[in-house]
Design a protein around this motif. Structure first.
Motif, PDB file in Angstrom:
ATOM      1  N   UNK A  38     -23.292 -34.033   7.356  1.00 39.98           N
ATOM      2  CA  UNK A  38     -24.002 -33.214   8.236  1.00 39.98           C
ATOM      3  C   UNK A  38     -24.346 -31.868   7.744  1.00 39.98           C
ATOM      4  N   UNK A  39     -23.521 -31.218   6.946  1.00 31.95           N
ATOM      5  CA  UNK A  39     -23.742 -30.026   6.349  1.00 31.95           C
ATOM      6  C   UNK A  39     -24.880 -30.477   5.014  1.00 31.95           C
ATOM      7  N   UNK A  40     -24.619 -31.453   4.436  1.00 34.97           N
ATOM      8  CA  UNK A  40     -25.754 -31.985   3.399  1.00 34.97           C
ATOM      9  C   UNK A  40     -26.949 -31.997   3.953  1.00 34.97           C
ATOM     10  N   UNK A  41     -27.137 -32.615   4.991  1.00 36.87           N
ATOM     11  CA  UNK A  41     -28.165 -32.711   5.806  1.00 36.87           C
ATOM     12  C   UNK A  41     -29.013 -31.502   5.958  1.00 36.87           C
ATOM     13  N   UNK A  42     -28.157 -30.409   6.410  1.00 37.83           N
ATOM     14  CA  UNK A  42     -28.643 -29.083   6.854  1.00 37.83           C
ATOM     15  C   UNK A  42     -29.229 -28.366   5.641  1.00 37.83           C
ATOM     16  N   UNK A  43     -28.462 -28.437   4.538  1.00 36.43           N
ATOM     17  CA  UNK A  43     -28.918 -27.766   3.273  1.00 36.43           C
ATOM     18  C   UNK A  43     -30.092 -28.357   2.850  1.00 36.43           C
TER      19      UNK A  43
END
Length: 608
Positions: free
Chosen positions: A537-542
């Motif tokens: 999820x964090x990678x997607x946000x980045x």
């Protein structure tokens, strides 16, 4: 009493149902659709209960007292046995937040309303399903709610319209529920899964095939055709265990295929067919006889396996859990279910006294867990350093920012005007402002609108965003809501100096309970691994947002990549439920995210 011929194949079908659920909850990928086992139970229940009711109503032998007595004998003693043992075990190994939630589930389950509790808390303080010992009792809630009104409804229908009336009423309820289910399956996902309104059509399907007209029609079907249909029905059920794992929402329009397969097996299965041979196999029949106790015990045993593990247990551990489930399931069936279902061994008076007294005790214990915030006083080493470690440290703390819901900014007020949008993660952000003294010198307005479901909140958001200096979006990011967040930004950011900020997903590991079992010197400095789905999820946000608008929370709190602390430097919990912040955690994370350039404009009070 029942005028029903015993059918071993239905016990075999129960075995398929319970094994599907057990393997699904164990995380075996081939059974990713194993939740369909609950749907099988619903259809079987509808068929058996309606068969009994119609037989007794038509024979003028129906007694509502005896009906509920049979339901109590069938369900409550084994449930009480499982819950009592679970209370003893989990009271000692769960940390306060999980224990508080467990206590709420005890009360809800005792009142057969855990499905309602899960619906009400889903998406907010819904600790991982894998760590909820009583999550599976939601299905008992659905069935018992059906039992509350079905006898009275069938009696009324029979009195006014005879046999035809019963059939028409059942068809009307079933079709109406199915239509609602299709509607809700893409709009009200949690309600659709947990509540009776979109589940009763499955029970109703079993009820319809129990009516005399349908039974008579099924009896006229040629043996070869009946065998082909029942064999196909069993094949559909077995394949559903795999293919339903790809279904995003359940139940939905496609669930009808499996339900029809179940109905085909129940109504058309006859000796000589392959389906009958398989389901009447002695092993399946024995498992089916124990299916209720097996169903009750599998989830608490799986949860115990997970609770004592620092990371997600290997599949082999669930092999041991399955063995333990069969051991406890047999004990429950042999020494609790069988005796209590025998009216000659345990009379009504003893049954009612046992059920009422133990239910009252369980309710009292559950309420105590709730009102003491999970027996927090058992952890004096945590409480002595943390004045906030106590009542209201969990859900109540996160819900405190609701006081800012839909408020208006003061045009002449101090500091930055900060509009915060999102779910419980957004309320965490407001608590971070509070614990770092940024609420003293800035203004906050809160909207709990979901990025893709603004709905009635749109007029408020449109108006207040026009005067906001900073708009903060905080929610768990995924591929579905990120496009909606971009659209929301375009809609709300109407002034050049208004900043739009997205707060990244945060997570504090797999299971804090196991960490509390470590030696204190190891426990308080332990770095826990971030759960993979949160890293994704964090990678997607980045990838989806500019560096100037995305706050990478995990990077700011991590001391090494992929790992985060569980406690602050002064030994205070950062998060108990692994997602939401304690007061100490709000200060810990807040101090880090407000130091960066993205949020530095939200300045703290000088009086810290």
């Amino acid at each position: 009493m029942r005028n029903m011929k015993y059918r071993p194949d239905i016990d075999g079908l129960r075995a398929i149902a319970v094994l599907s659920v057990m393997l699904f909850h164990a995380g075996i990928s081939a059974f990713a659709g194993g939740f369909i086992g609950v749907d099988i139970f619903f259809v079987i229940s509808g068929y058996l209960i309606t068969t009994i009711l119609i037989s007794e109503i038509e024979g003028e032998k129906f007694s509502i007292i005896k009906f509920y007595e049979r339901r109590i004998r069938r369900i409550i003693p084994a449930l009480i046995f499982m819950m009592t043992i679970s209370v003893v075990v989990f009271s000692y190994i769960l940390i306060p937040d999980d224990l508080e939630n467990f206590g709420q589930s005890i009360v809800a389950t005792t009142f057969f309303s855990n499905n309602i509790l899960l619906w009400m808390t889903a998406g907010y303080f819904d600790p991982s399903i894998d760590l909820k010992p009583l999550v599976h009792t939601w299905s008992l809630g659905v069935e018992e709610q059906f039992y509350l009104f079905s006898p009275i409804l069938l009696i009324i229908a029979y009195k006014f319209w005879n046999k035809i009336g019963i059939n028409r009423v059942l068809i009307f309820i079933t079709v109406t529920s199915y239509i609602y289910c299709i509607y809700a399956s893409t709009r009200f996902l949690d309600a659709n899964f947990y509540l009776i309104f979109s589940r009763i059509w499955e029970i109703g399907a079993g009820s319809i095939i129990a009516t005399q007209g349908v039974k008579a029609a099924a009896a006229k079907v040629d043996d070869k055709l009946a065998a082909a249909l029942s064999n196909s029905g069993l094949l559909i059920i077995l394949l559903s265990n795999y293919f339903y794992g790809f279904s995003e929402f359940n139940p939905n329009v496609f669930t009808l295929i499996c339900i029809l397969g179940i109905c085909a097996v129940i109504s058309l299965n006859r000796q000589g067919s392959l389906a009958y041979t398989i389901l009447s196999n002695r092993t399946f029949v024995v498992i089916g006889a124990m299916s209720y106790s097996l169903y009750l015990w599998h989830q608490p045993i799986y949860v115990f396996t997970r609770v004592v593990s620092l990371e997600e247990p290997a599949l082999a551990m669930f092999g041991i859990g399955i063995i333990a489930t069969f051991v406890m399931g047999y004990i429950s069936w042999r020494f609790v279910e069988v005796p209590f279902r025998d009216r000659d061994r345990i009379g009504p008076a003893r049954l009612y006294v046992f059920s009422a007294s133990f239910s009252a005790i369980l309710i009292a214990i559950g309420l105590a867990m709730h009102f003491t915030s999970g027996f927090y006083s058992r952890w004096p080493e945590l409480a002595k350093n943390d004045k906030d470690f106590g009542k209201g440290m969990n859900i109540a703390f996160n819900e405190a920012p609701y006081k800012y819901l839909d408020v208006q900014f003061d045009p002449d007020g101090p500091g930055k005007k900060v509009l915060v949008i999102g779910n419980s993660f957004a309320r965490d952000f407001i608590n971070m402002m509070d614990k770092t003294h940024r609420l003293d010198t800035n203004q906050v307005a809160y909207s709990d609108a979901k990025p893709c479901e603004i709905g009635n909140s749109e007029p408020y958001l449109t108006k207040i965003s026009a005067t906001a200096d900073i708009i903060v979006m905080a929610t768990k990011l995924n591929s579905e809501n990120i496009p909606c967040i971009h659209q929301l930004r375009e809609k709300l950011v109407t002034r050049d100096h208004t900043r739009f900020v997205v707060i990244g997903t945060k997570n504090f590991g797999w299971n804090n309970n196991a960490i509390m079992m470590l030696d204190p010197e190891v426990r308080y400095t332990y770095q826990t691994k971030v759960v993979p789905e949160y890293l994704e999820s964090n990678e997607l946000g980045l990838k989806s947002f500019e560096k100037s608008e995305y706050v990478d929370v995990l990077a700011l709190i991590s001391q090494r990549e992929g790992y985060v602390p569980v406690f602050t430097e002064d030994r205070k919990f950062i998060s108990q439920d692994r997602e939401h912040l304690t007061p100490a955690g709000a200060k810990f994370v807040g101090e880090r995210i407000f130091q960066g350039p993205i949020l530095s404009a939200i300045r703290p009070s000088q009086k810290n």
